[in-house]
Design a protein around this motif. Structure first.
Motif, PDB file in Angstrom:
ATOM      1  N   UNK A   3       1.795   0.463   7.254  1.00  0.00           N
ATOM      2  CA  UNK A   3       2.160   1.372   6.156  1.00  0.00           C
ATOM      3  C   UNK A   3       1.694   2.793   6.414  1.00  0.00           C
ATOM      4  N   UNK A   4       1.234   3.028   7.632  1.00  0.00           N
ATOM      5  CA  UNK A   4       0.886   4.397   8.023  1.00  0.00           C
ATOM      6  C   UNK A   4      -0.208   5.012   7.171  1.00  0.00           C
ATOM      7  N   UNK A   5      -1.120   4.220   6.675  1.00  0.00           N
ATOM      8  CA  UNK A   5      -2.174   4.784   5.818  1.00  0.00           C
ATOM      9  C   UNK A   5      -3.210   5.508   6.677  1.00  0.00           C
ATOM     10  N   UNK A   6      -3.321   6.789   6.445  1.00  0.00           N
ATOM     11  CA  UNK A   6      -4.249   7.619   7.223  1.00  0.00           C
ATOM     12  C   UNK A   6      -5.595   7.690   6.505  1.00  0.00           C
ATOM     13  N   UNK A   7      -6.589   8.222   7.204  1.00  0.00           N
ATOM     14  CA  UNK A   7      -7.904   8.384   6.586  1.00  0.00           C
ATOM     15  C   UNK A   7      -7.821   9.286   5.348  1.00  0.00           C
ATOM     16  N   UNK A   8      -6.915  10.278   5.384  1.00  0.00           N
ATOM     17  CA  UNK A   8      -6.780  11.199   4.239  1.00  0.00           C
ATOM     18  C   UNK A   8      -6.254  10.435   3.014  1.00  0.00           C
ATOM     19  N   UNK A   9      -5.221   9.636   3.237  1.00  0.00           N
ATOM     20  CA  UNK A   9      -4.674   8.825   2.129  1.00  0.00           C
ATOM     21  C   UNK A   9      -5.764   7.893   1.616  1.00  0.00           C
ATOM     22  N   UNK A  10      -6.490   7.286   2.548  1.00  0.00           N
ATOM     23  CA  UNK A  10      -7.505   6.301   2.145  1.00  0.00           C
ATOM     24  C   UNK A  10      -8.639   6.959   1.372  1.00  0.00           C
ATOM     25  N   UNK A  11      -8.956   8.196   1.717  1.00  0.00           N
ATOM     26  CA  UNK A  11      -9.953   8.933   0.939  1.00  0.00           C
ATOM     27  C   UNK A  11      -9.499   9.066  -0.510  1.00  0.00           C
ATOM     28  N   UNK A  12      -8.196   9.341  -0.695  1.00  0.00           N
ATOM     29  CA  UNK A  12      -7.683   9.478  -2.066  1.00  0.00           C
ATOM     30  C   UNK A  12      -7.645   8.116  -2.764  1.00  0.00           C
ATOM     31  N   UNK A  13      -7.406   7.058  -1.998  1.00  0.00           N
ATOM     32  CA  UNK A  13      -7.410   5.716  -2.611  1.00  0.00           C
ATOM     33  C   UNK A  13      -8.824   5.298  -3.020  1.00  0.00           C
ATOM     34  N   UNK A  14      -9.807   5.640  -2.191  1.00  0.00           N
ATOM     35  CA  UNK A  14     -11.202   5.342  -2.559  1.00  0.00           C
ATOM     36  C   UNK A  14     -11.528   6.076  -3.862  1.00  0.00           C
ATOM     37  N   UNK A  15     -11.137   7.346  -3.938  1.00  0.00           N
ATOM     38  CA  UNK A  15     -11.416   8.129  -5.148  1.00  0.00           C
ATOM     39  C   UNK A  15     -10.705   7.525  -6.359  1.00  0.00           C
ATOM     40  N   UNK A  16      -9.455   7.078  -6.162  1.00  0.00           N
ATOM     41  CA  UNK A  16      -8.698   6.478  -7.274  1.00  0.00           C
ATOM     42  C   UNK A  16      -9.378   5.195  -7.741  1.00  0.00           C
ATOM     43  N   UNK A  17      -9.831   4.385  -6.807  1.00  0.00           N
ATOM     44  CA  UNK A  17     -10.506   3.134  -7.181  1.00  0.00           C
ATOM     45  C   UNK A  17     -11.744   3.435  -8.029  1.00  0.00           C
ATOM     46  N   UNK A  18     -12.552   4.363  -7.547  1.00  0.00           N
ATOM     47  CA  UNK A  18     -13.796   4.691  -8.269  1.00  0.00           C
ATOM     48  C   UNK A  18     -13.477   5.258  -9.649  1.00  0.00           C
ATOM     49  N   UNK A  19     -12.448   6.081  -9.717  1.00  0.00           N
ATOM     50  CA  UNK A  19     -12.055   6.686 -10.994  1.00  0.00           C
ATOM     51  C   UNK A  19     -11.728   5.611 -12.032  1.00  0.00           C
ATOM     52  N   UNK A  20     -11.135   4.509 -11.579  1.00  0.00           N
ATOM     53  CA  UNK A  20     -10.735   3.459 -12.505  1.00  0.00           C
ATOM     54  C   UNK A  20     -11.785   2.358 -12.635  1.00  0.00           C
ATOM     55  N   UNK A  21     -12.968   2.593 -12.098  1.00  0.00           N
ATOM     56  CA  UNK A  21     -14.057   1.629 -12.287  1.00  0.00           C
ATOM     57  C   UNK A  21     -13.964   0.419 -11.382  1.00  0.00           C
ATOM     58  N   UNK A  22     -13.161   0.525 -10.325  1.00  0.00           N
ATOM     59  CA  UNK A  22     -13.065  -0.576  -9.355  1.00  0.00           C
ATOM     60  C   UNK A  22     -14.022  -0.303  -8.203  1.00  0.00           C
TER      61      UNK A  22
END
Ligand code: PEP
Length: 265
Positions: free
Chosen positions: A114-133
């Motif tokens: 799915x071509x997930x880059x470190x930059x995308x993953x940084x935003x996914x980590x932030x999204x997870x934390x934002x939602x309490x995951x």
């Protein structure tokens, strides 16, 4: 021996296996097997988590909550966005509403297919934390990376890039998964896993401070089985396992979760 300060986590990534009916049967059997007095051991001390496909999550949540099962669960991925015109994506808010504790971020199959880059993953980590995951950030080198850069350079670079925008004292889990060990039957040695886990913990200390580094669980993943889990868990910086193939076999996954039975043998 894995630190007693950190609760070990045994996590089963089902990938794209088991529909919601099979998920119900599997979770029931897993809970029963872990509790079964005949086996002499529960998963004492270890937290046991499953990562079913999205379409199973509601069924798994309902079962775990109705039967008060001693299991937690999470999604295999999340969107970096909260909501909107992102067809096919799943918001962290939706996972949180289903009582997911965890979410995998950056599994090598997501990076590769799915071509997930470190930059995308940084935003996914932030999204997870934002939602309490609690994000389970997966890092690991390919066989070519290992040859070209040695064992820890790529996983440390991936961790550093994905956590670059994160501040404070986030609740994270890191999974070190050498790509060459995933699904290959060829696990890393416990010494290799420990060497990289120790480097990842150092990188965490540099990025987020000693307290977060000490509290963060670092899992090993890649061809973990009941026959090799104890050796990994003896390592001081390995706090559990992310298990793919073997998590689909309930008896085997329960046996991995009861790794204490094997430690010291
Ligand atoms: C995984 O895909 O996260 C994994 C560790 O797979 P396996 O246990 O099958 O190697």
């Amino acid at each position: 021996m894995a630190s007693m300060k950190r609760v070990p986590l045994i996590a089963g990534n089902w990938k794209m296996n088991l529909d919601h009916l099979q998920a119900i049967a599997t979770v029931q059997k897993l809970a029963w097997t872990l509790k079964d007095a005949k086996h002499g051991f529960g998963a004492e001390g270890a937290e046991v988590a499953v990562f079913p496909p999205f379409t199973d999550l509601r069924s798994v949540q309902t079962l775990i909550s109705a039967d008060k099962l001693d299991l937690v669960f999470g999604g295999q991925d999340l969107s970096e966005h909260d909501s909107g015109a992102y067809t096919g994506e799943i918001s962290g808010a939706f996972l949180a509403a289903l009582e997911c504790t965890y979410v995998l971020v950056g599994h090598s199959e997501r990076r590769q297919y799915h071509g997930e880059t470190d930059e995308i993953l940084g935003r996914k980590v932030a999204a997870a934390l934002k939602h309490g995951l609690v994000p389970v950030l997966c890092v690991g080198e390919t066989a070519e990376d290992l040859e070209a850069h040695g064992p820890s350079a790529v996983p440390v670079a991936q961790l550093t890039a994905a956590l670059a925008g994160i501040t404070g004292t986030p609740n994270l889990v890191i999974a070190y998964e050498p790509v060459w060990a995933i699904g290959s039957g060829q696990a890393a040695t416990p010494e290799q896993a420990e060497q990289v886990a120790a480097k990842l913990r150092e990188a965490l200390a540099d990025l987020l401070g000693a307290e977060v580094a000490e509290a963060t669980r670092i899992l090993y993943g890649g061809s973990v089985k009941s026959g090799n889990i104890a050796a990994f868990m003896r390592e001081p910086n390995v706090d559990g396992a992310l298990v793919g193939g073997a998590s689909l076999d309930v008896a085997e996954f329960a046996s991995i979760s009861r790794f204490q039975k094997h430690v010291g043998t």
